[in-house]
Scaffold this motif. Structure first.
Motif, PDB file in Angstrom:
ATOM      1  N   TYR A 332       2.374   4.653  -3.372  1.00  0.00           N
ATOM      2  CA  TYR A 332       3.004   5.231  -2.733  1.00  0.00           C
ATOM      3  C   TYR A 332       3.117   6.856  -3.250  1.00  0.00           C
ATOM      4  O   TYR A 332       2.955   8.084  -2.640  1.00  0.00           O
ATOM      5  N   ASN A 336       0.320  10.311  -1.389  1.00  0.00           N
ATOM      6  CA  ASN A 336       1.347  10.849  -0.393  1.00  0.00           C
ATOM      7  C   ASN A 336       1.148  12.870  -1.109  1.00  0.00           C
ATOM      8  O   ASN A 336       2.089  13.344  -0.794  1.00  0.00           O
ATOM      9  N   ARG A 368      10.437   7.921  -1.956  1.00  0.00           N
ATOM     10  CA  ARG A 368      10.053   8.043  -0.845  1.00  0.00           C
ATOM     11  C   ARG A 368      11.223   9.309  -0.548  1.00  0.00           C
ATOM     12  O   ARG A 368      10.952  10.907  -0.413  1.00  0.00           O
TER      13      ARG A 368
END
Length: 475
Positions: A332, A336, A368
């Motif tokens: 992840y 990103n 996140r």
């Protein structure tokens, strides 16, 4: 229809392009020029000796296969090496048909005695007034090849760095110029080369210095009337590493003194390693005689790492820090944060810190939150003023000129590019963009955007303008 050198080479390139990585093709095959075809021998022009050596070392098999397909079993390949001389004129250097014995083009190693190692020389790295010949390298041992992970984005630069470290001053990579954007590892690689040389050759004097500090030392030497001592000090260095050499832009005195130091080191078989945020061709206000020397060796670009390389960098960082993290979290973060290695490592450090300080498990939700904040905080806001500054700097004009009423073609194009990027990168209306870029109306901005789109697809030089400015404005 007669077969020409260009036809044969174009067919070879089609085959080669399908069988190697796009970046390798761009680096090693696009610069080659087909020169002539005589019987079964194709002559191709390459820009330097190191280029020839690299092709022979890494691509001789694919060259042989592609050429045999075109010219049969008796096919031969002749290299014409054209190097730039001091004045920037192209001048043939040598011509050679490749064979298994290439020693004729290898540079001969010559040990030149150092006669001017004077213990009375002033060392700019020690306290003024204290004489000292021991020169500390200023290297950071934490920057090593072991933790500089290889990927498609840095393979050429890393390979060249290893070659230089194995044989400083004895390869064609002299100088070695490493260039690329912020946070891609230029300084790390420069230190790694120096650290490796110190390990292999402890007797060699290695020195790392930023161009900014070098400039300040030079200014101080002029003030204290010991410029010659400054020059002599740098001439006794075996391996000189100068970081951010673009900082010399516009500083004619420092460029002049570095020119003489560079010549002395190069002529005496010493190694010079430079880093820069741009390629030599894009360095403005650097003297041509200095730029021509930068091109003597190899200019190797560090690009943005691809996804696989970013994952490897994160895993290596976690391993070195003794931290375990689930694969999906690593993926992840790597997906990103794409801009540079520094931000990538910074995000993972923030994630570990948040987890340990707040005693929270590392989850996708936490990742996140961290990544969103990190990307938001590091993203530079692009304003119309900033776009005008970047475009005017690129075309070497001031903003008043860019906004002026003049119809000179290069100024009109610069203004149109500023409008194009303002529409692309900001939320401002066409009327607002026109008002801020020279008090134009919305129709002028619309026309500018259409013109830029049309020229980008029909004019190679203009397309390069768009690509260069896009890189400078990338966030």
């Amino acid at each position: 229809m007669s077969i020409t050198a260009q036809t044969v080479w174009n067919n070879c390139l089609e085959f080669i392009k399908d069988n190697i990585q796009p970046q390798a093709y761009k680096t090693w095959f696009e610069p080659i020029i087909a020169v002539k075809l005589t019987d079964n021998a194709l002559s191709i022009q390459v820009p330097s000796k190191f280029f020839y050596e690299w092709l022979e070392e890494h691509y001789v098999k694919i060259l042989k296969v592609s050429l045999t397909k075109e010219l049969g079993e008796k096919a031969k390949l002749v290299y014409i090496i054209k190097m730039e001389n001091t004045y920037g004129n192209k001048q043939p250097f040598t011509e050679r048909i490749p064979s298994s014995n290439r020693s004729g083009l290898k540079s001969q190693d010559v040990d030149i005695p150092l006669n001017n190692k004077n213990p009375e020389l002033r060392n700019p790295f020690v306290i003024p007034g204290i004489r000292n010949v021991k020169i500390e390298s200023q290297l950071n041992p934490n920057y090593s090849f072991e933790n500089f992970l290889e990927g498609d984005s840095n393979r050429l630069a890393r390979s060249a760095g290893l070659a230089v470290a194995a044989k400083p001053g004895g390869t064609s990579f002299n100088p070695l110029l490493i260039f690329g954007g912020v946070g891609l590892g230029k300084t790390h690689l420069a230190h790694a080369i120096g650290v490796d040389i110190k390990d292999k050759y402890p007797e060699k004097t290695v020195l790392y210095i930023s161009a900014e500090k070098f400039t300040q030392q030079y200014i101080d030497s002029v003030k204290k009337n010991n410029r010659n001592d400054f020059i002599h000090f740098y001439q006794i260095i075996d391996v000189l590493i100068i970081d951010d050499v673009q900082f010399l832009t516009g500083k004619t005195g420092t460029q002049d003194v570095f020119f003489h130091i560079f010549n002395h080191l190069h002529q005496n078989g010493k190694q010079v390693i430079l880093t820069s945020d741009k390629a030599p061709v894009d360095m403005q206000d650097i003297e041509q005689r200095l730029l021509s020397r930068f091109k003597w060796g190899l200019s190797a670009e560090l690009q943005h790492p691809d996804f696989e390389t970013r994952v490897s960098i994160l895993k290596n960082k976690l391993y070195r820090d003794g931290v375990e993290m689930p694969e999906d979290i690593i993926d992840y973060v790597a997906k990103n944060i794409k801009t540079n290695v520094r931000e990538l490592e910074g995000a993972i450090i923030s994630l570990i810190a948040q987890s340990s300080f707040n005693k929270k498990e590392i989850t996708i939700d936490l990742a996140r939150t961290i990544v969103e904040k990190f990307v938001k905080n590091t993203k530079r806001e692009v304003s119309i003023d900033y776009i005008q500054k970047v475009v005017s700097d690129y075309f070497q004009m001031d903003i008043d000129t860019l906004q002026s009423k003049t119809r000179k073609r290069h100024i009109v194009q610069a203004r149109q590019l500023a409008m194009f990027f303002a529409k692309k990168l900001t939320k401002a209306s066409l009327a607002s963009i026109g008002s801020q870029i020279g008090k134009r109306d919305h129709a002028t901005v619309l026309h500018a955007c259409k013109t830029v789109d049309n020229l980008s697809s029909t004019d190679k030089q203009f397309k390069k303008y768009v690509e260069d400015i896009s890189k400078k404005l990338s966030v």
